[in-house]
Every structure is written in structure tokens, then in C-alpha cells.
Design an enzyme around this catalytic site. Sequence first.
Site, PDB file in Angstrom:
ATOM      1  N   ASN A   1       0.863  -1.177   0.000  1.00 37.13           N
ATOM      2  CA  ASN A   1       0.000   0.000   0.000  1.00 37.13           C
ATOM      3  C   ASN A   1       0.904   1.234   0.000  1.00 37.13           C
ATOM      4  OD1 ASN A   1      -1.786   2.062   0.549  1.00 37.13           O
ATOM      5  ND2 ASN A   1      -2.296   1.367   2.624  1.00 37.13           N
TER       6      ASN A   1
ATOM      7  N   LYS B   1       0.052   4.268  -0.253  1.00 36.85           N
ATOM      8  CA  LYS B   1      -0.610   5.443   0.343  1.00 36.85           C
ATOM      9  C   LYS B   1      -0.389   6.668  -0.563  1.00 36.85           C
ATOM     10  CE  LYS B   1      -0.091   3.217   4.757  1.00 36.85           C
ATOM     11  NZ  LYS B   1      -0.034   3.320   6.198  1.00 36.85           N
TER      12      LYS B   1
ATOM     13  N   HIS C   1      -9.480   1.280   4.979  1.00 33.43           N
ATOM     14  CA  HIS C   1      -8.206   1.448   5.691  1.00 33.43           C
ATOM     15  C   HIS C   1      -8.437   2.407   6.858  1.00 33.43           C
ATOM     16  CE1 HIS C   1      -4.121   2.634   6.618  1.00 33.43           C
ATOM     17  NE2 HIS C   1      -3.723   1.538   5.987  1.00 33.43           N
TER      18      HIS C   1
ATOM     19  N   GLU D   1      -6.798   4.781   7.930  1.00 30.36           N
ATOM     20  CA  GLU D   1      -6.552   6.196   7.621  1.00 30.36           C
ATOM     21  C   GLU D   1      -7.774   6.816   6.941  1.00 30.36           C
ATOM     22  OE1 GLU D   1      -2.795   5.580   5.620  1.00 30.36           O
ATOM     23  OE2 GLU D   1      -1.908   5.059   7.561  1.00 30.36           O
TER      24      GLU D   1
ATOM     25  N   GLU E   1      -5.328  -4.798  10.652  1.00 31.50           N
ATOM     26  CA  GLU E   1      -4.310  -3.776  10.847  1.00 31.50           C
ATOM     27  C   GLU E   1      -4.584  -3.004  12.133  1.00 31.50           C
ATOM     28  OE1 GLU E   1      -2.348  -2.731   6.825  1.00 31.50           O
ATOM     29  OE2 GLU E   1      -4.005  -1.369   7.151  1.00 31.50           O
TER      30      GLU E   1
ATOM     31  N   GLY F   1       2.692   2.221  10.728  1.00 27.36           N
ATOM     32  CA  GLY F   1       3.696   3.272  10.579  1.00 27.36           C
ATOM     33  C   GLY F   1       4.430   3.629  11.857  1.00 27.36           C
TER      34      GLY F   1
ATOM     35  N   SER G   1       3.481  -2.206  10.310  1.00 30.62           N
ATOM     36  CA  SER G   1       4.929  -2.298  10.577  1.00 30.62           C
ATOM     37  C   SER G   1       5.541  -3.644  10.200  1.00 30.62           C
ATOM     38  CB  SER G   1       5.230  -1.933  12.037  1.00 30.62           C
ATOM     39  OG  SER G   1       4.881  -0.587  12.294  1.00 30.62           O
TER      40      SER G   1
ATOM     41  N   GLY H   1       4.956   1.261   4.537  1.00 24.41           N
ATOM     42  CA  GLY H   1       6.293   1.837   4.343  1.00 24.41           C
ATOM     43  C   GLY H   1       7.271   0.921   3.632  1.00 24.41           C
TER      44      GLY H   1
HETATM   45  P1  PGA Z   1       2.950   0.245   7.578  1.00 20.42           P
HETATM   46  O1  PGA Z   1       1.462   0.473   7.011  1.00 20.42           O
HETATM   47  O2  PGA Z   1       3.453  -1.055   6.997  1.00 20.42           O
HETATM   48  O3  PGA Z   1       3.723   1.427   7.116  1.00 20.42           O
HETATM   49  O4  PGA Z   1       2.831   0.150   9.076  1.00 20.42           O
HETATM   50  C1  PGA Z   1       0.576  -0.614   6.818  1.00 20.42           C
HETATM   51  C2  PGA Z   1      -0.732  -0.114   6.248  1.00 20.42           C
HETATM   52  O5  PGA Z   1      -1.234   0.922   6.680  1.00 20.42           O
HETATM   53  O6  PGA Z   1      -1.320  -0.761   5.347  1.00 20.42           O
END
Ligand code: PGA
Length: 248
Positions: free
Chosen positions: A9, A11, A93, A95, A163, A169, A208, A230
Amino acid sequence: MRRKMAAGNWKMNGLRASLAELGLLASKHPAPVCEVLICPPATLLGWASEALLQSEIRLGGQDCHSEKSGAHTGDVSAAMLADAGASHVILGHSERRADHGESSDMVAAKARTAHMAGLTAVICVGETEAERDAGTTLSVIGAQLQGSLPATATGTNTIIAYEPVWAIGTGRTPTLSQIAEVHDFLRAELSGRHGAEAEAFRLLYGGSVKPSNAAEIFAVSNVDGALVGGASLKASDFGAIIDALDAA
Ligand code: PGA
């Protein structure tokens, strides 16, 4: 047998120059055992699908509107994603749930529209840190799952991503037994809803995931892969996660 999946992803990251990472990933992984999905920003989908014509890497959007088309300035429809080369779309998601006030009802409506457009929905659920501290993790996730799955959901057109919001993140991850508890719970909830077909739904862990912790997470019960933020931006990191999944 469920085919494992490594999903990236991106983002709100990535310009045309980032397509070089996709090319690198495709050339290093011509025939992955797992299914590999990259969800770049919608602006890159068309370019990415041209860059990946000879590759097995699949593409997805990061959101779509719940309506098929119409007067919704700035939004992207499921059919537009499919037209640009996407086979999947991430929905719900955290976010989007937090930044755009998306309720589970809205996620279910989007997933239904995505299914009608032929897309596989990757539906995200996860508790906040306060919810985990309050001991409500499973009830929160159960409600999100039941509310976000439309009647059109099947084990082939829908993937669930667990998640934990506090792990996204942050570099923090739940313990392996915490991940197992939630994934086993998701499988049981799906089986209450879908019977034997529950076994076909893939359950991804996200939050993460990186090359150094991927192998231990992929060994956890009912973890069928990962949704990676990330660490999906660099072909070398995401490639190491694909290798860990192929070896699991
Ligand atoms: P992250 O994000 O691997 O940067 O923690 C995962 C996600 O939000 O899908």
C-alpha cells in the site's frame, strides 16, 4: 489451499519516477509463489499497468466511491480503477476511517460497488490502542467485520486485512499470540457467516511489517500474507518480504 498474498500500500506516495521500483520488483520476482499486489496512488495506475504488462504483479486502488459514477468531484469509481488496470481495491483502511469519517456501512457499500466492477476488495479492520487497552479488541473487530462485508462478499472476491491502528507506521507490532488471537477470531467469525467458504478468505496482517519480522509473522496461524505500507515503497524491502512469504 489459500494462495498467500504480499500486498503493498503506497498510500499518498509515489510519482512516475517510482515506477522504477516496480520494474525492479518485477524483474527480481518473475514468478512468485505468492500473489503480489501493489496499490499505488490512482494517478500511477495506468502507467504502472503498462510497466507491468509482462509481469504477474497485480495492481489495486486504495479506495473507491460507493456510487458507480456521477457528480462526486475528486472521487474515483471502481470501474475507473478497473479500467486503469486494477484488479483489487483496498477499502476501509484506518486512515480513511479516521481522516474521512468512513463508517463500516460506507465500506460495505464501496465493497459492493467494487465487486460489481469485478474488483477484489481488500477490507481493513483493526482496533485503536485505546480499544486494545480497554479489552475491546475482538468486539471492535467483530463489529467492523460484520458491518463492512457486503452481501456480495465471497472467499474469492474479498480479502480481510487485520491492521491494528497503533501498529501502522509506528514500528510497533502486536505479539505473535495477539496476531494469532485476532486472525483465529476472524476465521471463526467468517465461518459463522459463510460456513465452509470461510476457509477461502485470505487474512492479511498489516502494521509495521518489514523484512526483519516478516518470517515470524507469516508463521502465525491463519496469517495468509501481509498488507505492507512503508516497506512496500522500496523494491529491495518488499522483495525480501515476498521471499519470506514464499518460504513460509
Ligand atoms: P505500515 O502500514 O506497513 O507502514 O505500518 C501498513 C498499512 O497501513 O497498510
